[in-house]
Design an enzyme around this catalytic site. Structure first.
Site, PDB file in Angstrom:
ATOM      1  N   GLY A 105      44.552 -38.957 -12.386  1.00  0.00           N
ATOM      2  CA  GLY A 105      44.790 -39.538 -11.068  1.00  0.00           C
ATOM      3  C   GLY A 105      45.932 -40.530 -11.122  1.00  0.00           C
ATOM      4  N   ALA A 107      48.915 -40.621 -10.078  1.00  0.00           N
ATOM      5  CA  ALA A 107      49.788 -40.854  -8.926  1.00  0.00           C
ATOM      6  C   ALA A 107      49.065 -41.598  -7.814  1.00  0.00           C
ATOM      7  CB  ALA A 107      50.321 -39.519  -8.393  1.00  0.00           C
ATOM      8  N   MET A 109      46.585 -44.763  -5.964  1.00  0.00           N
ATOM      9  CA  MET A 109      46.754 -46.190  -5.708  1.00  0.00           C
ATOM     10  C   MET A 109      46.238 -47.054  -6.858  1.00  0.00           C
ATOM     11  SD  MET A 109      48.246 -46.853  -2.802  1.00  0.00           S
ATOM     12  CE  MET A 109      47.632 -48.480  -2.338  1.00  0.00           C
ATOM     13  N   ASN A 199      33.174 -32.940  -7.945  1.00  0.00           N
ATOM     14  CA  ASN A 199      33.759 -33.798  -8.969  1.00  0.00           C
ATOM     15  C   ASN A 199      33.171 -33.506 -10.346  1.00  0.00           C
ATOM     16  OD1 ASN A 199      35.675 -35.166  -7.479  1.00  0.00           O
ATOM     17  ND2 ASN A 199      34.244 -36.737  -6.791  1.00  0.00           N
ATOM     18  N   GLN A 206      37.470 -31.767 -17.909  1.00  0.00           N
ATOM     19  CA  GLN A 206      38.161 -32.811 -18.654  1.00  0.00           C
ATOM     20  C   GLN A 206      37.404 -33.163 -19.932  1.00  0.00           C
ATOM     21  OE1 GLN A 206      39.053 -36.051 -15.944  1.00  0.00           O
ATOM     22  NE2 GLN A 206      40.573 -34.848 -14.842  1.00  0.00           N
ATOM     23  N   ASP A 253      31.827 -54.196  -9.814  1.00  0.00           N
ATOM     24  CA  ASP A 253      30.577 -54.719  -9.270  1.00  0.00           C
ATOM     25  C   ASP A 253      30.221 -56.055  -9.929  1.00  0.00           C
ATOM     26  OD1 ASP A 253      30.173 -52.304  -7.742  1.00  0.00           O
ATOM     27  OD2 ASP A 253      29.589 -51.344  -9.613  1.00  0.00           O
ATOM     28  N   ARG A 256      32.561 -58.755  -8.580  1.00  0.00           N
ATOM     29  CA  ARG A 256      32.181 -59.132  -7.213  1.00  0.00           C
ATOM     30  C   ARG A 256      30.926 -60.005  -7.218  1.00  0.00           C
ATOM     31  NH1 ARG A 256      33.219 -53.156  -4.449  1.00  0.00           N
ATOM     32  NH2 ARG A 256      35.417 -53.516  -3.876  1.00  0.00           N
ATOM     33  N   HIS A 281      26.308 -46.920 -10.005  1.00  0.00           N
ATOM     34  CA  HIS A 281      27.348 -47.476  -9.131  1.00  0.00           C
ATOM     35  C   HIS A 281      27.103 -46.922  -7.722  1.00  0.00           C
ATOM     36  CE1 HIS A 281      31.169 -49.069  -7.829  1.00  0.00           C
ATOM     37  NE2 HIS A 281      31.551 -47.870  -7.419  1.00  0.00           N
TER      38      HIS A 281
END
Length: 442
Positions: A105, A107, A109, A199, A206, A253, A256, A281
């Site tokens: 991933g 590319a 954010m 997913n 992978q 988590d 936070r 999660h």
């Protein structure tokens, strides 16, 4: 020694060298059907080998040709195709051996924030050169080139190689760290069970690639959600890699939770320690205020509003991501990247005496009575060698145990949903009517 193929250019290229008039081909690990669309052809006779090295004097690329058959090497990107003699440079003599880090991933954010932290030396240290292996999809390959260009322009001394590609069997070759961020986001109307299956297939593949080509002691951090079960799928498909090496990211988590306790107590967040996130999660996660401390004192002694601790505290941690999206219309990419950094540093830096950190790890042999064969967030300590041990001296009262059991039950149900991906038989999915996806992740 890094080498790059050279070709005679037909058009102007940003990688054109004026002295040799030869072009360095961009490093792209692509499937064969796409390779011819992007990479220039190799113009070489069967009796010669053309490669690229760097002279010791001016570090300019020069053509090297000798007799023999053409030999191909893994291609690299731009300036990272050049060969550098690290031993000849005074600054690098004290550097450690280079490590390879794969990021899926790449590319996206989160990676856009993470990669520059990795390359700067703020994660693995100022004497640790790294190679970045960036995995994307076929539709994101141009974006990956843009990422590599920005890494070039940032002039990070410690960043010595950048590979980009779409095939995990190529990108994961010999990597020592794999940060698996890429995953399909959950769209409107998508059931959690469907997301687990979609997913799960990505992380099964992978896992197989890591098992086949990565370093046998590779450390794997799964970020793509649902990260606990994705990590379980990944490790089940990588039997040659120690199960203990797989982690699911719950550090955001934890961060936070520390922030919310600090706000409530009126202290700075570095005064909060021994914070544990138990479980999944999801909204069944358990931020543990029973064992956490503020200025070395138990949280329940500092914060006497126990009703808030049992109700408002957990809710504030769970809803933080959704509130952030409401404020500025984006998910928490930057703070997620920071939490990935924190998670890695917790494994490569000795844990401060008496403290611990949270990470989702394999439950086999755990001292808490949690069901085995899950990936469950628990308190850990590390000697800074990349390994960890579970913390045994924690208190679990009836309130905490009941909450932990709820998250455990959810992970057991998720495991049944992906049995076809873990080798555990036929999948059966019954996650119940309550949507436990964290706000902000839909």
């Amino acid at each position: 020694m890094a080498m790059a193929e050279l070709t005679t250019p037909k058009t102007t290229s940003p990688f054109l060298n004026s002295s040799s008039q030869l072009r360095l081909s961009s490093k792209l690990h692509l499937s064969n059907q796409f390779r011819h669309l992007i990479l220039p052809p190799l113009h070489a006779t069967p009796s010669s080998k053309i490669s690229c090295s760097v002279s010791q004097n001016n570090q300019a690329p020069v053509a090297v040709q000798d007799n023999g058959s053409v030999k191909t090497k893994k291609e690299c990107y731009g300036v990272f195709c050049l060969t550098y003699d690290l031993k000849a440079e005074e600054e690098t003599k004290s550097w450690k051996k280079m490590i390879s880090i794969a990021v899926s991933g790449a590319a996206g954010m989160i990676s856009n924030h993470l990669l520059f932290k990795l390359a700067s030396g703020s994660v693995f240290g100022p004497d640790q050169p790294i190679a970045l292996k960036l995995l994307g999809s076929e539709r994101s390959i141009q974006a990956l080139e843009g990422v590599a260009m920005e890494l070039e322009d940032s002039l990070f001394p410690l960043l010595r190689e950048v590979d980009i590609g779409t095939d995990p069997y190529e990108v994961f070759q010999d990597v020592e760290w794999a940060l698996l961020i890429g995953a399909k986001p959950r769209g409107p109307g998508m059931e959690r069970a469907a997301l687990l299956d979609i997913n799960g297939q990505i992380f099964a593949e992978q896992g197989k690639a890591l098992n086949a080509v990565a370093s046998p002691n590779v450390k794997v951090l799964v970020v793509g959600n649902p990260c606990n079960t994705n990590a379980l799928i990944c490790l089940k498909n990588a039997p040659n890699i120690p199960a203990k090496n797989f982690h699911a990211l719950t550090r955001l988590d934890e961060n936070r939770a520390k922030c919310q306790l600090a706000l409530k107590a009126g202290v700075f967040y570095d005064k909060v320690s021994n914070m544990t996130i138990w479980g999944n999660h999801s909204t069944t996660q358990v931020p543990d205020f029973l064992n956490a401390r503020i200025n070395g004192r138990p949280v329940k002694e500092v914060i006497t509003d126990h009703k808030w601790l049992e109700e408002g505290f957990t809710e504030s941690v769970q809803k933080r991501g959704g509130l952030l999206i409401q404020k500025w219309g984006r998910s928490s990419a930057a703070s997620t990247a920071v939490s990935i950094v924190d998670a890695i540093k917790s494994l490569v830096t000795p844990t401060p005496e008496g403290d611990w950190f949270s990470t989702g790890v394999y439950t086999n042999g755990n001292p808490y009575g949690i069901a085995e064969d899950l990936v469950f967030s628990m308190p850990c300590r590390s000697k800074g060698d990349g390994d960890y041990e579970l913390v045994k001296d924690v208190e679990i009262d009836d309130y905490l145990r009941k909450r932990i059991a709820k998250s455990e039950a959810e992970l057991l149900a998720e495991k049944q949903c992906v049995a076809h991906l873990t080798g555990d038989g036929i999948a059966f999915c019954d996650l119940g009517p309550v949507d436990t996806m964290l706000p902000g992740e839909v």
